[in-house]
Scaffold this active site. Structure first.
Site, PDB file in Angstrom:
ATOM      1  N   ARG A 251       0.667  -1.147  -0.062  1.00 60.42           N
ATOM      2  CA  ARG A 251       0.023  -0.035   0.077  1.00 60.42           C
ATOM      3  C   ARG A 251       0.873   1.204   0.060  1.00 60.42           C
ATOM      4  O   ARG A 251       2.112   1.364   0.475  1.00 60.42           O
ATOM      5  CB  ARG A 251      -0.892  -0.055   1.155  1.00 60.42           C
ATOM      6  CG  ARG A 251      -1.962  -0.988   1.204  1.00 60.42           C
ATOM      7  CD  ARG A 251      -3.060  -0.916   2.512  1.00 60.42           C
ATOM      8  NE  ARG A 251      -3.775   0.347   2.314  1.00 60.42           N
ATOM      9  CZ  ARG A 251      -3.530   1.396   3.288  1.00 60.42           C
ATOM     10  NH1 ARG A 251      -3.007   1.341   4.165  1.00 60.42           N
ATOM     11  NH2 ARG A 251      -4.093   2.293   3.132  1.00 60.42           N
TER      12      ARG A 251
ATOM     13  N   LYS B 193       4.366  -7.531  11.244  1.00 55.78           N
ATOM     14  CA  LYS B 193       3.753  -7.691  10.101  1.00 55.78           C
ATOM     15  C   LYS B 193       4.211  -9.202   9.553  1.00 55.78           C
ATOM     16  O   LYS B 193       5.278  -9.446   9.342  1.00 55.78           O
ATOM     17  CB  LYS B 193       4.328  -6.458   9.228  1.00 55.78           C
ATOM     18  CG  LYS B 193       3.773  -6.523   7.698  1.00 55.78           C
ATOM     19  CD  LYS B 193       2.246  -5.946   7.757  1.00 55.78           C
ATOM     20  CE  LYS B 193       1.900  -5.732   6.222  1.00 55.78           C
ATOM     21  NZ  LYS B 193       2.389  -4.439   5.730  1.00 55.78           N
TER      22      LYS B 193
ATOM     23  N   ARG C 152      -0.711   4.250  19.097  1.00 53.81           N
ATOM     24  CA  ARG C 152      -0.112   5.478  19.435  1.00 53.81           C
ATOM     25  C   ARG C 152       0.799   5.009  20.785  1.00 53.81           C
ATOM     26  O   ARG C 152       0.252   4.260  21.661  1.00 53.81           O
ATOM     27  CB  ARG C 152      -1.017   6.607  19.861  1.00 53.81           C
ATOM     28  CG  ARG C 152      -0.358   7.808  20.284  1.00 53.81           C
ATOM     29  CD  ARG C 152      -1.100   8.739  20.724  1.00 53.81           C
ATOM     30  NE  ARG C 152      -0.486   9.990  20.980  1.00 53.81           N
ATOM     31  CZ  ARG C 152      -0.692  11.231  21.721  1.00 53.81           C
ATOM     32  NH1 ARG C 152      -1.791  11.077  22.404  1.00 53.81           N
ATOM     33  NH2 ARG C 152      -0.036  12.241  21.879  1.00 53.81           N
TER      34      ARG C 152
END
Length: 341
Positions: free
Chosen positions: A127, A192, A328
Site C-alpha cells: 500500500r 507484520k 500510539r
C-alpha cells in the site's frame, strides 16, 4: 530485471530438494558440459538471490530446500467448491507484480476467478507505493481477479472481508495471536506477517473488476528483509514445524478468497464485520491516523457498516475510508526533577 534463462530455472528446480547434486550428474541430465552447468547455475542463483554451496568432491546444493509452486498440486488441494469458482490458474517464475498482471488481464477480459501466483516479483507493491520484498521461492505472492455488476463505490469495505478470509485460514492452520489492522494488514504479535493490496476499476454505475493481492511471509531471511521498514515476522517463526507447505497453503487461501469475493457480491460487508471485530488489533486502543499530510490522534471507535474507520478525536467523531493507522505509543515518563530545579 531480465528473466533467468530456462536452463538456469531447470537447474534451480533440480536443486530445490536441498540435496547435493554433482556437476557431472547435472550436466548429463541436461546434456550440457560441466562448465556450462557451473556458468548457468551461478548466474541463476545470482539473478534469483539464492545462496549456493559448492562442496568439493560432492557437487552443488542450495543452502535451504525450496518448495516450488506446482499448479497440479495446488489444483489437487482445492476443494470442489473452490475448483468450481476457479477460472484460470497462472503460476509464474518471475513477473513484475501479480496485481499488475491481473489488472492487465482484466482489461483483456479475463474471467472472474482468474488467479496469479509468482515465485518472485521484480516490482512487488504494498500500500501507499511501498515496495513489497519478494524473494524467490520463499513466500506467497498471490492475486485474485473478480468481477461485479456494481461500480467501484459499491465495493467499500471489501478489503476487510478479504482480510478476514486470510486470517481465518491461518487460524484454522493453528496460528494463534493473528490480528488484522485496518484496513488490510495481517500481524502476528504486532509484527507484520502479510498484507493485502486491493485495486479496482470500472464504470461509475458498473460493472467493475477487482484484484485482491496478498503477500504473506513464509520464510524470510533477515538479509532479504533489510528493506522492510517495520517489525516483521514469517510463518516459519510463528508456526515452527507445523507451518504448511506453500502449495497446500496457496490452495487454502485461493479457496477462501474466491468464496469471500463471491459472497461479498451477494451479501455485502455486514456478515464479515463480527469476524473482523474478533481479529481487530485496534480494539480499545489510542491510535494515530496519517491522512494525507494530517496526523490525527484519537481513540479507536470501531468500524462503520461500510468499512470506514471511526475515531473519537478532540474535534469529534472522524470517519476515514483510507489512511495509515498505527498504535500510539505512550509518551516516555517525565524525568525526575533535581532538588536544584
Amino acid at each position: 530485471m531480465k528473466p533467468v534463462e530456462p536452463t538456469g530455472l531447470q537447474l534451480i528446480r533440480l536443486l530445490a530438494d536441498g540435496d547435493c547434486h554433482s556437476g557431472a550428474a547435472l550436466a548429463r541430465g541436461l546434456r550440457m558440459t560441466r562448465a556450462g552447468v557451473w556458468k548457468a547455475l551461478h548466474k541463476a542463483v545470482e539473478d534469483y538471490g539464492l545462496a549456493l554451496e559448492s562442496i568439493p568432491g560432492q557437487g552443488y546444493r542450495l543452502n535451504a530446500p525450496l518448495e516450488l509452486l506446482d499448479p497440479a498440486l495446488i489444483l489437487g488441494y482445492l476443494s470442489a467448491a473452490g475448483a468450481s469458482r476457479l477460472a484460470r490458474l497462472q503460476v509464474n517464475d518471475l513477473i513484475d507484480s501479480t496485481n499488475e498482471r491481473l489488472m492487465a488481464a482484466a482489461i483483456a477480459r479475463a474471467p472472474a476467478g482468474t488467479v496469479c501466483l509468482a515465485e518472485r516479483q521484480s516490482a512487488g507493491r504494498g500500500r501507499r507505493g511501498r515496495v513489497w520484498v519478494s524473494p524467490f521461492g520463499a513466500n506467497l505472492y498471490l492475486s485474485v481477479l473478480w468481477r461485479y455488476p456494481v461500480g467501484p463505490a459499491g465495493l467499500g469495505g471489501i478489503s476487510l472481508a478479504a482480510g478476514v478470509a486470510v486470517a481465518t485460514v491461518l487460524q484454522r492452520l493453528g496460528l494463534t495471536d493473528i490480528a488484522l489492522k485496518w484496513p488490510n494488514d495481517l500481524l502476528w504479535r504486532r509484527r507484520k506477517l502479510g498484507g493485502l493490496l486491493l485495486e479496482v476499476a470500472g464504470e461509475t454505475q458498473g460493472p467493475s473488476h477487482l484484484v485482491v493481492g496478498l503477500g504473506l511471509n513464509l520464510r524470510l531471511d533477515p538479509d532479504q528483509a533489510q528493506g522492510i521498514d517495520q517489525p516483521w515476522v514469517d510463518l516459519r517463526e510463528a508456526l515452527g514445524q507445523a507451518a504448511p507447505g506453500r502449495n497446500r497453503l496457496a490452495a487454502a487461501l485461493i479457496d477462501a478468497l474466491l468464496e469471500t469475493l463471491e459472497r461479498f457480491g451477494q451479501v455485502g460487508l455486514a456478515p464479515f464485520l463480527d469476524e473482523w471485530t474478533r481479529f481487530d488489533l485496534l480494539r480499545d486502543q489510542q491510535v494515530q491516523l496519517q491522512l494525507g499530510e494530517r496526523l490525527i490522534v484519537g481513540d479507536y471507535a470501531g468500524i462503520d457498516p461500510d468499512g470506514a474507520l471511526r475515531l473519537n478525536t478532540a474535534d469529534g467523531l472522524l470517519r476515514a475510508h483510507s489512511g495509515e493507522v498505527s498504535l500510539r505509543l505512550a509518551p516516555p515518563p517525565e524525568a525526575p526533577r533535581s532538588a536544584d530545579e
